[in-house]
Write a protein that holds these residues in place. Structure first.
Motif, PDB file in Angstrom:
ATOM      1  N   SER A 157       0.818  -1.224   0.000  1.00 31.56           N
ATOM      2  CA  SER A 157       0.000   0.000   0.000  1.00 31.56           C
ATOM      3  C   SER A 157       0.843   1.261   0.000  1.00 31.56           C
ATOM      4  CB  SER A 157      -0.923   0.004   1.224  1.00 31.56           C
ATOM      5  OG  SER A 157      -1.780  -1.122   1.220  1.00 31.56           O
ATOM      6  N   CYS A 289       2.613   6.675  -2.640  1.00 32.54           N
ATOM      7  CA  CYS A 289       1.245   6.924  -3.102  1.00 32.54           C
ATOM      8  C   CYS A 289       1.236   8.092  -4.085  1.00 32.54           C
ATOM      9  CB  CYS A 289       0.337   7.216  -1.920  1.00 32.54           C
ATOM     10  SG  CYS A 289       0.191   5.842  -0.738  1.00 32.54           S
ATOM     11  N   LYS A 294      -3.578  10.650   0.048  1.00 28.18           N
ATOM     12  CA  LYS A 294      -3.656   9.193   0.050  1.00 28.18           C
ATOM     13  C   LYS A 294      -2.559   8.586   0.912  1.00 28.18           C
ATOM     14  CE  LYS A 294      -3.943   5.240  -3.071  1.00 28.18           C
ATOM     15  NZ  LYS A 294      -3.902   4.787  -4.487  1.00 28.18           N
ATOM     16  N   GLN A 295      -1.375   9.186   0.883  1.00 27.31           N
ATOM     17  CA  GLN A 295      -0.272   8.696   1.710  1.00 27.31           C
ATOM     18  C   GLN A 295      -0.611   8.820   3.195  1.00 27.31           C
ATOM     19  OE1 GLN A 295       2.985   7.457   0.409  1.00 27.31           O
ATOM     20  NE2 GLN A 295       2.732   6.633   2.480  1.00 27.31           N
TER      21      GLN A 295
END
Length: 530
Positions: A157, A289, A294-295
């Motif tokens: 992720s 990311c 989002k990170q």
């Protein structure tokens, strides 16, 4: 084989040797944290728990090392699925990844040891050993697989939590020096503003907090970001430590504030302040990311997952032991005399018993001095009150003085008073409520030195003025009685434990006077009658 090929193989071999030396040196430096933990914990808690703390730190490394060899390394390896390794490397010899195995072992041992400071002198050995072993062999290996294994779900992720590679070691080391320096300066300012004094324990913990905050992003942060991490680390540590005290939560070494709160802050800041170019250099292109929002989301999700996984397992173990009567918390007697005496039948310092006795005597002397000072102040206050009311009253008596000028008149009045009136006169002398009009009028004719006529009401006022002094004397006596009871309770606890551990008929005696009370010359005397 050509000379060029041989030279290339030699260079590759040299590179591998340098890599191995660097990783092993890093692992050994992490292992040195065990010594630091031991010193911090023994210096922060009562010295009656010193031996138990040192043993716990030693057992942490022992249990985790065996558990890591047995199953921990296999769970953290790149095999298996997104959740954990497949267990194919149980009883592994680390042949295919011994450097990584040794390096991660040092972190697993450190993670287990952090717990010992937070529960120092509070929980029993068995539940502690079980939880410590669980952290090092199950909880930490699974989290390590999530974040650092190539097939872990957090790694895929784009989760940023730097573990360490030689390619970016210079940047990581530099940022790891800046952050604690900024934290130390910040905490000095905060302590002087908020408390007006400095605490060396708080300063050292702030330096450690700075290291904790900067570690996740040490390879991906610019120097200015490392300074921000250090400042926020000091502020977060101070606020968390203060809140723990206000909420009456027991944490002798501020482990929750330093490693829990600041560790969480460090992971979040790594997602906010990390430089994109440094992320690509540390993790490879395509790892990060697409945007900071989002990170940040990935970092927060990772934190919540790690908290839920760790707290769920540890909480379950503690709950099971808590349901067993006397299974988790040490007894009140063990807390009084210390876990050193409970488990080792002795203290770490040979002169500790004498220091305890001297401290008790000094404490009693302070109480006695404070009582005397209070009594002296009360006497002065009472004397001033008597002077204001009627300075002619004899000390310690409620009978008014009859001045020489009125002695003859007073004798005449006594002879003239009939038998029923004599009883009224006696009541007036004793401060009673009954008095004849004639006698009360006669007292009103007797002036005091202050010029105020004397009356039975002034006698009663003087009695009331003496009540605070009497009450304070009674309170002082009650305090001394309570202190003697506390000393007797401590002596009984020590005696009971020594009889239980050593099998002696009497392990603690005290010098007592003829009244049966503990002698003031030896309020806490340790003696073994063998």
């Amino acid at each position: 084989m050509s000379t060029t090929t041989q030279l290339q193989e030699d260079i590759n071999g040299l590179n591998d040797a340098v890599d191995a030396a660097f990783v092993l040196l890093s692992a050994f430096m992490v292992f040195l944290m065990q010594l630091g933990f031991g010193l911090v914990e023994t210096g922060s808690i009562s010295s009656i728990n010193t031996q138990s703390i040192i043993l716990k730190n030693l057992l942490d490394v022992s249990f985790v090392t065996i558990g890591w060899w047995f199953i921990g390394y296999s769970l953290s390896s790149n095999t298996g699925n997104y959740f954990s390794g497949d267990g194919s490397k149980v009883f592994s010899t680390f042949e295919d990844g011994w450097l990584r195995g040794q390096f991660n072992l040092s972190f697993a041992a450190a993670a287990a040891t952090i717990l010992s400071g937070a529960v120092a002198g509070r929980i029993k050995f068995l539940p502690y050993c079980i939880v410590s072993c669980t952290i090092g062999t199950i909880i930490f290996p699974i989290v390590a697989h999530w974040a650092w294994a190539s097939n872990g779900w957090l790694y895929k992720s784009g989760f940023i939590d730097f573990a360490g590679t030689w390619r970016v070691a210079v940047v990581a080391a530099f940022n790891s020096s800046i952050a604690p320096a900024a934290a130390i300066i910040t905490i000095l300012i905060l302590q002087n503003i908020l408390e007006g004094k400095m605490s060396i324990a708080g300063i050292l913990n702030s330096a450690l907090a700075g290291l904790v905050v900067v570690t996740p992003g040490c390879a991906t942060l610019e120097p200015w970001a490392a300074i921000i991490c250090g400042i926020l680390a000091a502020v977060s540590y101070q606020g968390s430590s203060y809140s723990m005290v206000k909420l009456l939560l027991d944490d002798p070494v501020d482990a929750v504030s330093v490693h829990g709160v600041c560790g969480l802050l460090g992971v979040i800041l790594a997602g906010v302040l990390s430089d994109e170019a440094l992320i690509d250099r540390a993790y490879g292109s395509g790892y990060r990311c697409s945007n900071r929002g989002k990170q940040l989301g990935v970092q927060i999700i990772g934190c919540l997952a790690i908290i839920a996984w760790s707290a769920g397992i540890i909480g379950a173990i503690f709950l099971i032991f808590r349901l067993i009567p006397g299974g988790l918390r040490v007894s009140k007697q063990d807390e009084l005399v210390g876990t050193d005496f409970a488990y080792f039948s002795g203290y770490a310092y040979p002169d500790f018993k004498e220091k305890v006795r001297e401290a008790k005597e000094q404490h009693l002397r302070k109480i006695e001095l404070a009582r005397r000072m209070e009594l002296k102040k009360s006497k002065k206050s009472s004397a001033k009150s008597r002077q204001k009311t009627d300075s002619g009253i004899y000390k310690g008596s409620m009978v008014p003085p009859i001045e020489k000028d009125h002695e003859k008149d007073h004798e005449k009045d006594r002879e003239a008073v009939s038998s029923p009136h004599r009883r009224s006169l006696a009541d007036a002398h004793s401060g009673g409520q009954r008095s004849s009009l004639g006698v009360e009028a006669k007292y009103q004719d007797i002036p005091s030195k202050s010029g105020t006529p004397y009356s039975p009401s002034s006698i009663r006022a003087t009695q009331n003025n003496n009540k605070p002094l009497i009450e304070k004397i009674k309170e002082s006596e009650l305090e001394q009685k309570a202190l003697r009871e506390q000393i007797d309770s401590l002596q009984s606890a020590v005696a009971s434990l020594m009889e239980r551990r050593l099998g002696l008929p009497s392990a603690l005696t005290s010098e007592r006077d003829s009244t049966g009370q503990v002698s003031s010359q030896d309020h806490l005397s340790f003696r073994v009658n063998a």
